[in-house]
Write a protein that holds these residues in place. Structure first.
Motif, mmCIF file in Angstrom:
data_model
loop_
_atom_site.group_PDB
_atom_site.id
_atom_site.type_symbol
_atom_site.label_atom_id
_atom_site.label_comp_id
_atom_site.label_asym_id
_atom_site.label_seq_id
_atom_site.Cartn_x
_atom_site.Cartn_y
_atom_site.Cartn_z
ATOM 1 N N GLU A 185 7.671 -10.247 -10.300
ATOM 2 C CA GLU A 185 8.133 -10.337 -8.913
ATOM 3 C C GLU A 185 7.731 -9.109 -8.101
ATOM 4 O OE1 GLU A 185 8.972 -13.044 -7.717
ATOM 5 O OE2 GLU A 185 9.601 -14.181 -9.488
ATOM 6 N N VAL A 186 7.757 -7.932 -8.704
ATOM 7 C CA VAL A 186 7.300 -6.726 -8.001
ATOM 8 C C VAL A 186 5.814 -6.861 -7.659
ATOM 9 C CG1 VAL A 186 6.897 -4.229 -8.213
ATOM 10 C CG2 VAL A 186 9.087 -5.210 -8.939
ATOM 11 N N GLY A 187 5.038 -7.413 -8.579
ATOM 12 C CA GLY A 187 3.627 -7.665 -8.313
ATOM 13 C C GLY A 187 3.429 -8.627 -7.155
ATOM 14 N N GLU A 188 4.251 -9.661 -7.081
ATOM 15 C CA GLU A 188 4.151 -10.622 -5.985
ATOM 16 C C GLU A 188 4.537 -9.979 -4.658
ATOM 17 O OE1 GLU A 188 6.318 -14.123 -7.118
ATOM 18 O OE2 GLU A 188 4.984 -14.519 -8.819
ATOM 19 N N LEU A 189 5.548 -9.102 -4.661
ATOM 20 C CA LEU A 189 5.897 -8.370 -3.446
ATOM 21 C C LEU A 189 4.723 -7.505 -3.005
ATOM 22 C CD1 LEU A 189 7.832 -7.378 -1.228
ATOM 23 C CD2 LEU A 189 8.653 -5.669 -2.883
ATOM 24 N N THR A 190 4.104 -6.820 -3.946
ATOM 25 C CA THR A 190 2.961 -5.969 -3.631
ATOM 26 C C THR A 190 1.825 -6.786 -3.020
ATOM 27 O OG1 THR A 190 3.553 -4.472 -5.440
ATOM 28 C CG2 THR A 190 1.302 -4.325 -4.597
ATOM 29 N N GLN A 191 1.513 -7.916 -3.620
ATOM 30 C CA GLN A 191 0.452 -8.787 -3.105
ATOM 31 C C GLN A 191 0.756 -9.225 -1.676
ATOM 32 O OE1 GLN A 191 0.302 -12.737 -4.759
ATOM 33 N NE2 GLN A 191 -1.900 -12.912 -4.374
ATOM 34 N N ASN A 192 1.973 -9.656 -1.432
ATOM 35 C CA ASN A 192 2.339 -10.113 -0.099
ATOM 36 C C ASN A 192 2.394 -8.975 0.911
ATOM 37 O OD1 ASN A 192 2.989 -13.144 0.001
ATOM 38 N ND2 ASN A 192 3.824 -12.471 -1.956
ATOM 39 N N TYR A 193 2.808 -7.810 0.479
ATOM 40 C CA TYR A 193 2.824 -6.654 1.373
ATOM 41 C C TYR A 193 1.402 -6.258 1.769
ATOM 42 C CZ TYR A 193 3.669 -2.081 3.347
ATOM 43 O OH TYR A 193 3.697 -1.008 4.193
ATOM 44 N N LEU A 194 0.493 -6.285 0.809
ATOM 45 C CA LEU A 194 -0.904 -5.976 1.124
ATOM 46 C C LEU A 194 -1.468 -6.964 2.140
ATOM 47 C CD1 LEU A 194 -2.290 -4.996 -2.386
ATOM 48 C CD2 LEU A 194 -2.009 -3.490 -0.400
ATOM 49 N N SER A 195 -1.150 -8.227 1.995
ATOM 50 C CA SER A 195 -1.601 -9.226 2.971
ATOM 51 C C SER A 195 -0.977 -8.964 4.333
ATOM 52 C CB SER A 195 -1.234 -10.634 2.502
ATOM 53 O OG SER A 195 -1.926 -10.969 1.326
ATOM 54 N N TYR A 196 0.301 -8.678 4.360
ATOM 55 C CA TYR A 196 1.019 -8.440 5.611
ATOM 56 C C TYR A 196 0.478 -7.223 6.357
ATOM 57 C CZ TYR A 196 4.897 -7.568 8.811
ATOM 58 O OH TYR A 196 5.664 -7.339 9.926
ATOM 59 N N THR A 197 0.089 -6.209 5.612
ATOM 60 C CA THR A 197 -0.418 -4.971 6.222
ATOM 61 C C THR A 197 -1.936 -4.980 6.363
ATOM 62 O OG1 THR A 197 -0.448 -3.843 4.072
ATOM 63 C CG2 THR A 197 1.561 -3.605 5.433
ATOM 64 N N LEU A 198 -2.527 -6.169 6.259
ATOM 65 C CA LEU A 198 -3.960 -6.387 6.473
ATOM 66 C C LEU A 198 -4.839 -5.620 5.477
ATOM 67 C CD1 LEU A 198 -3.942 -6.290 10.379
ATOM 68 C CD2 LEU A 198 -3.600 -8.266 8.861
ATOM 69 N N ARG A 199 -4.337 -5.464 4.275
ATOM 70 C CA ARG A 199 -5.101 -4.836 3.195
ATOM 71 C C ARG A 199 -5.304 -5.796 2.043
ATOM 72 N NH1 ARG A 199 -1.745 0.505 2.517
ATOM 73 N NH2 ARG A 199 -0.135 -0.827 3.348
ATOM 74 N N GLY A 200 -5.031 -7.057 2.291
ATOM 75 C CA GLY A 200 -5.226 -8.121 1.308
ATOM 76 C C GLY A 200 -5.492 -9.420 2.044
ATOM 77 N N ALA B 252 4.067 -13.898 10.795
ATOM 78 C CA ALA B 252 5.458 -14.312 10.568
ATOM 79 C C ALA B 252 5.629 -14.929 9.177
ATOM 80 C CB ALA B 252 5.902 -15.298 11.646
ATOM 81 N N GLU B 253 4.670 -15.737 8.759
ATOM 82 C CA GLU B 253 4.732 -16.338 7.420
ATOM 83 C C GLU B 253 4.578 -15.273 6.337
ATOM 84 O OE1 GLU B 253 2.942 -20.809 8.189
ATOM 85 O OE2 GLU B 253 1.537 -19.107 8.172
ATOM 86 N N LEU B 254 3.703 -14.305 6.585
ATOM 87 C CA LEU B 254 3.530 -13.216 5.621
ATOM 88 C C LEU B 254 4.797 -12.378 5.514
ATOM 89 C CD1 LEU B 254 -0.111 -12.179 6.558
ATOM 90 C CD2 LEU B 254 0.613 -13.297 4.432
ATOM 91 N N LYS B 255 5.453 -12.129 6.637
ATOM 92 C CA LYS B 255 6.712 -11.375 6.631
ATOM 93 C C LYS B 255 7.793 -12.164 5.887
ATOM 94 C CE LYS B 255 9.613 -8.129 8.036
ATOM 95 N NZ LYS B 255 9.754 -7.423 9.273
ATOM 96 N N GLN B 256 7.825 -13.477 6.073
ATOM 97 C CA GLN B 256 8.790 -14.315 5.351
ATOM 98 C C GLN B 256 8.531 -14.249 3.851
ATOM 99 O OE1 GLN B 256 11.586 -15.966 6.561
ATOM 100 N NE2 GLN B 256 11.980 -16.060 4.365
ATOM 101 N N ASN B 257 7.254 -14.222 3.457
ATOM 102 C CA ASN B 257 6.917 -14.094 2.037
ATOM 103 C C ASN B 257 7.444 -12.781 1.464
ATOM 104 O OD1 ASN B 257 5.624 -16.540 2.092
ATOM 105 N ND2 ASN B 257 3.558 -15.706 2.063
ATOM 106 N N ILE B 258 7.343 -11.702 2.239
ATOM 107 C CA ILE B 258 7.874 -10.412 1.794
ATOM 108 C C ILE B 258 9.384 -10.523 1.601
ATOM 109 C CG2 ILE B 258 8.303 -8.021 2.492
ATOM 110 C CD1 ILE B 258 5.558 -8.069 3.861
#
Length: 106
Positions: free
Chosen positions: A37-52, A60-66
């Motif tokens: 789950e920590v890995g999934e948070l990291t993946q979604n955070y990278l996408s949200y911050t435009l680094r993934g 908004a969907e990326l923030k919901q994923n976080i």
């Protein structure tokens, strides 16, 4: 809702998950699932911050994923503590909130 009630509900959901997915939860499962789950948070955070990869999702969907992954992590921490008979409230008092008591005296 208090932490004991949340933990009870999380355990009920996890019990359903174990039955529905035909998995075996043992001591290793709880820590490995938390790590997942920590890995999934990291993946979604990278996408949200435009680094993934954004995976065609809106901000908004990326923030919901976080938000969802934070909930997953909290759930897994509660499950881990419950399985290992750890009193999180006491642990927080002993570890974190003891610093507040030290500062009260200053």
């Amino acid at each position: 809702m208090d932490l004991k009630t949340i933990t009870k509900k999380v355990v009920m959901v996890s019990d359903q998950y174990e039955k529905n997915c035909d998995i075996k939860r043992d001591a290793d499962w709880y820590i490995l699932k938390l790590h997942e789950e920590v890995g999934e948070l990291t993946q979604n955070y990278l996408s949200y911050t435009l680094r993934g990869r954004k995976r065609n999702l809106t901000q908004a969907e990326l923030k919901q994923n976080i938000s969802n992954e934070v909930a997953d992590i909290l759930g897994q921490i509660l499950l881990f503590a419950n399985y290992h008979d750890i009193d999180i409230e006491k642990s927080m008092e002993d570890k974190w909130f003891s610093y507040l008591k030290l500062n009260d005296g200053e």
